[in-house]
Enzyme design. Structure first.
Site, mmCIF file in Angstrom:
data_model
loop_
_atom_site.group_PDB
_atom_site.id
_atom_site.type_symbol
_atom_site.label_atom_id
_atom_site.label_comp_id
_atom_site.label_asym_id
_atom_site.label_seq_id
_atom_site.Cartn_x
_atom_site.Cartn_y
_atom_site.Cartn_z
ATOM 1 N N ARG A 119 -45.700 30.444 -32.627
ATOM 2 C CA ARG A 119 -45.377 29.006 -32.817
ATOM 3 C C ARG A 119 -45.109 28.672 -34.287
ATOM 4 O O ARG A 119 -45.293 27.552 -34.729
ATOM 5 C CB ARG A 119 -46.491 28.104 -32.270
ATOM 6 C CG ARG A 119 -46.713 28.285 -30.787
ATOM 7 C CD ARG A 119 -47.401 27.090 -30.172
ATOM 8 N NE ARG A 119 -47.449 27.258 -28.735
ATOM 9 C CZ ARG A 119 -48.405 27.931 -28.096
ATOM 10 N NH1 ARG A 119 -49.387 28.492 -28.777
ATOM 11 N NH2 ARG A 119 -48.373 28.055 -26.796
ATOM 12 N N LYS A 141 -32.055 25.354 -42.144
ATOM 13 C CA LYS A 141 -31.368 25.581 -40.870
ATOM 14 C C LYS A 141 -31.488 27.055 -40.518
ATOM 15 O O LYS A 141 -31.153 27.925 -41.341
ATOM 16 C CB LYS A 141 -29.892 25.185 -40.965
ATOM 17 C CG LYS A 141 -29.652 23.710 -40.814
ATOM 18 C CD LYS A 141 -28.165 23.402 -40.632
ATOM 19 C CE LYS A 141 -27.933 21.910 -40.489
ATOM 20 N NZ LYS A 141 -26.493 21.565 -40.468
ATOM 21 N N GLU A 183 -18.019 27.443 -51.157
ATOM 22 C CA GLU A 183 -19.110 26.496 -50.851
ATOM 23 C C GLU A 183 -19.588 25.796 -52.135
ATOM 24 O O GLU A 183 -20.057 24.661 -52.076
ATOM 25 C CB GLU A 183 -20.278 27.213 -50.160
ATOM 26 C CG GLU A 183 -19.924 27.807 -48.796
ATOM 27 C CD GLU A 183 -20.055 26.823 -47.624
ATOM 28 O OE1 GLU A 183 -20.413 25.662 -47.839
ATOM 29 O OE2 GLU A 183 -19.764 27.253 -46.477
ATOM 30 N N LYS A 225 -27.247 20.651 -52.992
ATOM 31 C CA LYS A 225 -27.732 20.783 -51.611
ATOM 32 C C LYS A 225 -29.148 20.215 -51.484
ATOM 33 O O LYS A 225 -29.464 19.517 -50.512
ATOM 34 C CB LYS A 225 -27.709 22.243 -51.168
ATOM 35 C CG LYS A 225 -28.276 22.398 -49.765
ATOM 36 C CD LYS A 225 -27.585 23.383 -48.910
ATOM 37 C CE LYS A 225 -28.053 23.255 -47.455
ATOM 38 N NZ LYS A 225 -27.594 24.334 -46.616
ATOM 39 N N GLU A 235 -30.411 16.038 -40.576
ATOM 40 C CA GLU A 235 -29.026 15.628 -40.315
ATOM 41 C C GLU A 235 -28.956 14.471 -39.314
ATOM 42 O O GLU A 235 -28.250 14.525 -38.322
ATOM 43 C CB GLU A 235 -28.227 16.847 -39.802
ATOM 44 C CG GLU A 235 -26.730 16.715 -40.055
ATOM 45 C CD GLU A 235 -25.968 18.011 -39.827
ATOM 46 O OE1 GLU A 235 -26.404 19.065 -40.319
ATOM 47 O OE2 GLU A 235 -24.940 17.960 -39.160
ATOM 48 N N ARG A 240 -26.540 14.457 -44.565
ATOM 49 C CA ARG A 240 -26.423 15.922 -44.543
ATOM 50 C C ARG A 240 -25.114 16.373 -43.891
ATOM 51 O O ARG A 240 -24.597 17.442 -44.191
ATOM 52 C CB ARG A 240 -27.627 16.544 -43.819
ATOM 53 C CG ARG A 240 -27.620 18.071 -43.894
ATOM 54 C CD ARG A 240 -28.953 18.696 -43.544
ATOM 55 N NE ARG A 240 -28.859 20.143 -43.675
ATOM 56 C CZ ARG A 240 -29.883 20.978 -43.735
ATOM 57 N NH1 ARG A 240 -31.116 20.513 -43.680
ATOM 58 N NH2 ARG A 240 -29.702 22.285 -43.857
ATOM 59 N N ASN A 244 -20.731 19.348 -44.177
ATOM 60 C CA ASN A 244 -19.744 19.949 -43.284
ATOM 61 C C ASN A 244 -18.308 19.702 -43.760
ATOM 62 O O ASN A 244 -17.361 19.941 -43.006
ATOM 63 C CB ASN A 244 -19.916 19.404 -41.860
ATOM 64 C CG ASN A 244 -21.211 19.891 -41.241
ATOM 65 O OD1 ASN A 244 -21.659 21.009 -41.526
ATOM 66 N ND2 ASN A 244 -21.827 19.064 -40.415
ATOM 67 N N HIS A 247 -15.585 22.015 -42.771
ATOM 68 C CA HIS A 247 -16.113 22.880 -41.709
ATOM 69 C C HIS A 247 -15.509 22.585 -40.332
ATOM 70 O O HIS A 247 -15.486 23.472 -39.491
ATOM 71 C CB HIS A 247 -17.641 22.767 -41.632
ATOM 72 C CG HIS A 247 -18.338 23.537 -42.720
ATOM 73 N ND1 HIS A 247 -18.171 23.265 -44.057
ATOM 74 C CD2 HIS A 247 -19.188 24.597 -42.665
ATOM 75 C CE1 HIS A 247 -18.907 24.111 -44.767
ATOM 76 N NE2 HIS A 247 -19.525 24.928 -43.951
ATOM 77 N N HIS A 251 -13.895 25.548 -38.819
ATOM 78 C CA HIS A 251 -14.435 26.136 -37.589
ATOM 79 C C HIS A 251 -13.300 26.471 -36.616
ATOM 80 O O HIS A 251 -13.294 27.529 -35.986
ATOM 81 C CB HIS A 251 -15.420 25.164 -36.936
ATOM 82 C CG HIS A 251 -15.892 25.633 -35.598
ATOM 83 N ND1 HIS A 251 -16.989 26.442 -35.446
ATOM 84 C CD2 HIS A 251 -15.380 25.443 -34.354
ATOM 85 C CE1 HIS A 251 -17.137 26.725 -34.159
ATOM 86 N NE2 HIS A 251 -16.180 26.120 -33.482
ATOM 87 N N HIS A 265 -16.070 33.049 -43.325
ATOM 88 C CA HIS A 265 -16.470 31.646 -43.180
ATOM 89 C C HIS A 265 -16.068 30.818 -44.415
ATOM 90 O O HIS A 265 -15.462 29.741 -44.298
ATOM 91 C CB HIS A 265 -17.979 31.572 -42.939
ATOM 92 C CG HIS A 265 -18.508 30.176 -42.906
ATOM 93 N ND1 HIS A 265 -18.255 29.298 -41.865
ATOM 94 C CD2 HIS A 265 -19.240 29.475 -43.813
ATOM 95 C CE1 HIS A 265 -18.816 28.141 -42.130
ATOM 96 N NE2 HIS A 265 -19.417 28.205 -43.294
HETATM 97 N N1 GLY Z 1 -24.758 24.459 -44.137
HETATM 98 C C1 GLY Z 1 -24.871 23.110 -43.851
HETATM 99 C C2 GLY Z 1 -26.278 22.591 -43.863
HETATM 100 O O1 GLY Z 1 -27.164 23.293 -44.291
HETATM 101 O O2 GLY Z 1 -26.505 21.502 -43.428
#
Ligand code: GLY
Length: 365
Positions: A119, A141, A183, A225, A235, A240, A244, A247, A251, A265
């Protein structure tokens, strides 16, 4: 050493950035190693390139590596299950930390394993690619890919510490580094115009491995960031979502290549940002001169700026179909990250897919 704090209340942590950090990681990692033992999740390629440095730098610790094959295919149920079984066999406890040593795939996989084993146990990140250093290792993430799509199963699970050693980049394929650089440009384009000006002047030095320039760029990106993640960890507020930028278009391009090495990417994000700027110009939102600057800088950084360059047909119907399958779709509408100029990105939920389709159809250059 540069230290960037990520302010998340009781989940706050620091990102340390310095050349050679891997060679002296033992002191920073020791507080997280129960009985002096630390489990490291890495891939065979990264371990061959950096494992020796880490082991030397952690002479005070007993490292227990769990190695998986390199590549995106390791972000899978089967590799996750292998990692979890190994962690349990090694007697992982909830109060333990595991260390992710590698690029984005390892960070996401190890992070998700850490989020669910017992957990949840602690997580440390030592990212070894530029993309992982400036993006995926920071912000919590984690996840894997499943049949329905990429990153569709995962968890938010913040690390307790991120150690960035830019010297890890010296053994990387320069194409990987350029993709990660996209990025960094992204953070500048979202909300940091002075950073974009600085990158225009110093980008070649960053890509060429100049220590001062590279570390400055990484620190600026991580700080960008950290600021956004601190304001919208999960998000939910739209803040946040700005990360993107490039993206949604990107994508679709990656999906069109079957997520293959034909388009990394970061390369897809670079081209996606060009498209987001051009689309914003067409909507009368953004000065054309800003879009020209973005295109010129990405081109000078040897990143793709047109569909033609990456051998993708300007087929609006196909590309928008890929977008509709992406997870960012909400109530049948996609939230696009558009821009009012360099450093002025915003979330736009009013975009009609027919408009995007028609725009993409016209990208035959
Ligand atoms: N890579 C996008 C984020 O971390 O929200």
């Amino acid at each position: 050493m540069t230290i960037v704090p990520v302010a998340l209340g009781e989940r706050s942590y620091e990102v340390h950035i310095e050349d050679g950090l891997l060679d002296r990681a033992g002191d920073a990692l020791a507080p997280f190693a129960r009985g002096g033992r630390l489990i490291v999740i890495s891939d065979e390629t990264v371990w061959a390139a950096q494992g020796g440095r880490l082991a030397k730098g952690c002479a005070n610790l007993e490292l227990e590596p769990i190695l998986v094959p390199p590549g995106e295919n390791s972000k899978s149920w089967s590799t996750l299950s292998f990692v979890i079984d190994r962690l349990l066999a090694l007697g992982i406890e909830r109060s333990d930390h595991v260390l992710a040593l590698g690029g984005g795939v390892i960070g996401d996989l190890a992070g998700f394993a850490a989020a669910i084993v017992n957990r949840g146990c602690g997580l440390l990140q030592i990212p070894t690619t530029l993309l992982a250093q400036v993006d995926s290792s920071v912000g919590g993430k984690t996840g894997i890919n499943v049949a329905a799509g990429k990153n569709l199963v995962g968890a938010f699970h913040q690390p307790s510490l991120v150690l960035i050693d830019p010297l890890c980049l010296d053994t990387l394929d320069p194409r990987q580094t350029r993709a990660g650089y996209a990025e960094i440009v992204k953070y500048a384009l979202i909300e940091d115009p002075p950073l974009f000006g600085w990158l225009e002047a110093r980008g070649q030095a960053v890509l060429g491995g100049d220590s001062e320039a590279r570390n400055t760029a990484i620190a600026a990106a991580v700080a960008g960031k950290a600021r956004i993640v601190a304001e919208d960890e999960r998000e939910t507020s739209g803040r946040r979502a700005l990360l993107n930028l490039g993206h949604t278009f990107g994508h679709a391009l990656e999906a069109e290549t079957g997520f293959s090495d034909r388009l990394f990417h970061g390369e897809a994000v670079a081209l996606g940002m060009v498209l987001a700027f051009d689309f914003s110009v067409e909507r009368g939102l953004c000065p054309a001169a800003d879009a020209d600057r973005v295109r010129a800088h990405l081109k000078a950084s040897d990143l793709p700026v047109s569909l033609d360059q990456v051998g993708i047909a300007a087929n609006g119907k196909r590309l928008t179909e890929h977008m509709m399958h992406d997870k960012k779709k909400k109530g049948g509408r996609i939230a696009f990250i558009l821009t009012r100029g360099i450093g002025r990105a915003y979330v736009d939920k009013s975009v009609e897919m027919a408009e995007v389709e028609e725009f993409l159809d016209r990208q035959k250059k």
